[in-house]
Design a protein around this motif. Structure first.
Motif, PDB file in Angstrom:
ATOM      1  N   LEU A  45      -5.897  -5.783  -1.805  1.00 29.53           N
ATOM      2  CA  LEU A  45      -4.639  -5.398  -2.431  1.00 29.53           C
ATOM      3  C   LEU A  45      -3.491  -5.423  -1.429  1.00 29.53           C
ATOM      4  N   LEU A  46      -3.743  -5.002  -0.207  1.00 28.24           N
ATOM      5  CA  LEU A  46      -2.689  -5.044   0.806  1.00 28.24           C
ATOM      6  C   LEU A  46      -2.342  -6.484   1.173  1.00 28.24           C
ATOM      7  N   ALA A  47      -3.365  -7.355   1.235  1.00 29.44           N
ATOM      8  CA  ALA A  47      -3.094  -8.766   1.507  1.00 29.44           C
ATOM      9  C   ALA A  47      -2.269  -9.379   0.378  1.00 29.44           C
ATOM     10  N   LEU A  48      -2.610  -9.049  -0.852  1.00 27.14           N
ATOM     11  CA  LEU A  48      -1.844  -9.546  -1.997  1.00 27.14           C
ATOM     12  C   LEU A  48      -0.412  -9.019  -1.959  1.00 27.14           C
ATOM     13  N   SER A  49      -0.248  -7.759  -1.594  1.00 27.26           N
ATOM     14  CA  SER A  49       1.083  -7.162  -1.537  1.00 27.26           C
ATOM     15  C   SER A  49       1.981  -7.927  -0.576  1.00 27.26           C
ATOM     16  N   ARG A  50       1.432  -8.284   0.561  1.00 31.81           N
ATOM     17  CA  ARG A  50       2.226  -9.024   1.549  1.00 31.81           C
ATOM     18  C   ARG A  50       2.545 -10.430   1.059  1.00 31.81           C
ATOM     19  N   LYS A  51       1.602 -11.067   0.399  1.00 33.42           N
ATOM     20  CA  LYS A  51       1.840 -12.437  -0.059  1.00 33.42           C
ATOM     21  C   LYS A  51       2.863 -12.478  -1.185  1.00 33.42           C
ATOM     22  N   LEU A  52       2.756 -11.563  -2.129  1.00 34.56           N
ATOM     23  CA  LEU A  52       3.701 -11.552  -3.246  1.00 34.56           C
ATOM     24  C   LEU A  52       5.104 -11.182  -2.806  1.00 34.56           C
ATOM     25  N   SER A  53       5.202 -10.411  -1.730  1.00 38.97           N
ATOM     26  CA  SER A  53       6.508  -9.925  -1.274  1.00 38.97           C
ATOM     27  C   SER A  53       7.086 -10.742  -0.136  1.00 38.97           C
ATOM     28  N   GLY A  55       5.714 -11.109   2.805  1.00 38.03           N
ATOM     29  CA  GLY A  55       5.435 -10.451   4.071  1.00 38.03           C
ATOM     30  C   GLY A  55       6.147  -9.127   4.275  1.00 38.03           C
ATOM     31  N   SER A  56       6.640  -8.520   3.199  1.00 39.36           N
ATOM     32  CA  SER A  56       7.374  -7.264   3.325  1.00 39.36           C
ATOM     33  C   SER A  56       6.441  -6.119   3.705  1.00 39.36           C
ATOM     34  N   GLU A  57       6.695  -5.511   4.851  1.00 39.43           N
ATOM     35  CA  GLU A  57       5.912  -4.343   5.253  1.00 39.43           C
ATOM     36  C   GLU A  57       6.308  -3.112   4.445  1.00 39.43           C
ATOM     37  N   GLN A  58       7.514  -3.105   3.891  1.00 41.77           N
ATOM     38  CA  GLN A  58       7.927  -2.008   3.026  1.00 41.77           C
ATOM     39  C   GLN A  58       7.042  -1.955   1.786  1.00 41.77           C
ATOM     40  N   VAL A  59       6.836  -3.119   1.173  1.00 40.34           N
ATOM     41  CA  VAL A  59       5.981  -3.173  -0.019  1.00 40.34           C
ATOM     42  C   VAL A  59       4.558  -2.783   0.338  1.00 40.34           C
TER      43      VAL A  59
END
Length: 207
Positions: A45-53, A55-59
């Motif tokens: 889920l964290l990998a997906l979060s970065r890809k969809l955003s 690379g946003s570390e905030q997301v």
């Protein structure tokens, strides 16, 4: 949305005074499976979060907070969650956190399952604008892609088909609600993102 409030109460676990407020309770709310399975889902889920955003570390940070410290997340983002009828941690809190964090950046757009055509077109234009794709907007001709007498789901399928020759997928993050959380991603990246969503226990799909 009232569905979230009903689902939250129906799934609320029983607790006792001895275990209330313990780290185990907070972790179980965020990772109900526990152990290695939960760790693998968390990583996906964290990998997906970065890809969809992009690379946003905030997301990624908001999603991690919802996973690891759900009570703190609800306390910090209560106003945002109130609109969804969420007043305390739920098992899918991290997925909702991802949707809301992406929404704050304009990277997703949530529309009703039965939406006016103008709103649907505005949403897709906005998503493409945010990514900087298919500019200028006037050249997209999205209005030509859809039939005005079709329902929203059919129109979203037509927009997806219109965008595919440009290497763009119109997809949705499924939040098990009567709305579509729209997102646009590059076709070359979509399969990996779809698999990460599945590995994390959720659904990202195309129209």
């Amino acid at each position: 949305m009232s569905w979230f409030r009903w689902w939250n109460k129906s799934r609320k676990p029983d607790t006792t005074a001895s275990d209330a407020g313990t780290m185990g309770q907070e972790t179980s709310a965020a990772n109900p499976l526990g152990g290695q399975a939960a760790a693998d889902k968390r990583e996906a889920l964290l990998a997906l979060s970065r890809k969809l955003s992009g690379g946003s570390e905030q997301v990624a940070g908001e999603v991690a907070q919802a996973l690891d410290h759900p009570d703190a997340y609800v306390g910090q983002w209560g106003d945002r969650l109130w609109n969804r009828g969420i007043e305390e941690p739920i098992p899918d809190l991290a997925w909702i956190a991802l949707v809301d964090a992406l929404g704050e950046l304009g990277l997703v757009w949530e529309i009703d399952w039965k939406q006016e055509i103008e709103t649907t077109l505005f949403a897709v234009h906005s998503l493409l604008d945010r990514r900087g794709w298919l500019l200028p907007a006037a050249d997209r001709r999205l209005e030509q892609a859809i039939q005005t007498d079709h329902d929203t789901f059919q129109q979203l399928n037509e927009l997806h088909d219109w965008l595919r020759p440009h290497g763009i997928v119109l997809g949705q993050l499924d939040i098990n609600s009567d709305s579509y959380v729209l997102i646009v991603v590059r076709e070359d990246d979509f399969t990996e993102m779809e698999q990460l969503a599945k590995a994390s226990g959720y659904t990202l799909c195309s129209f």
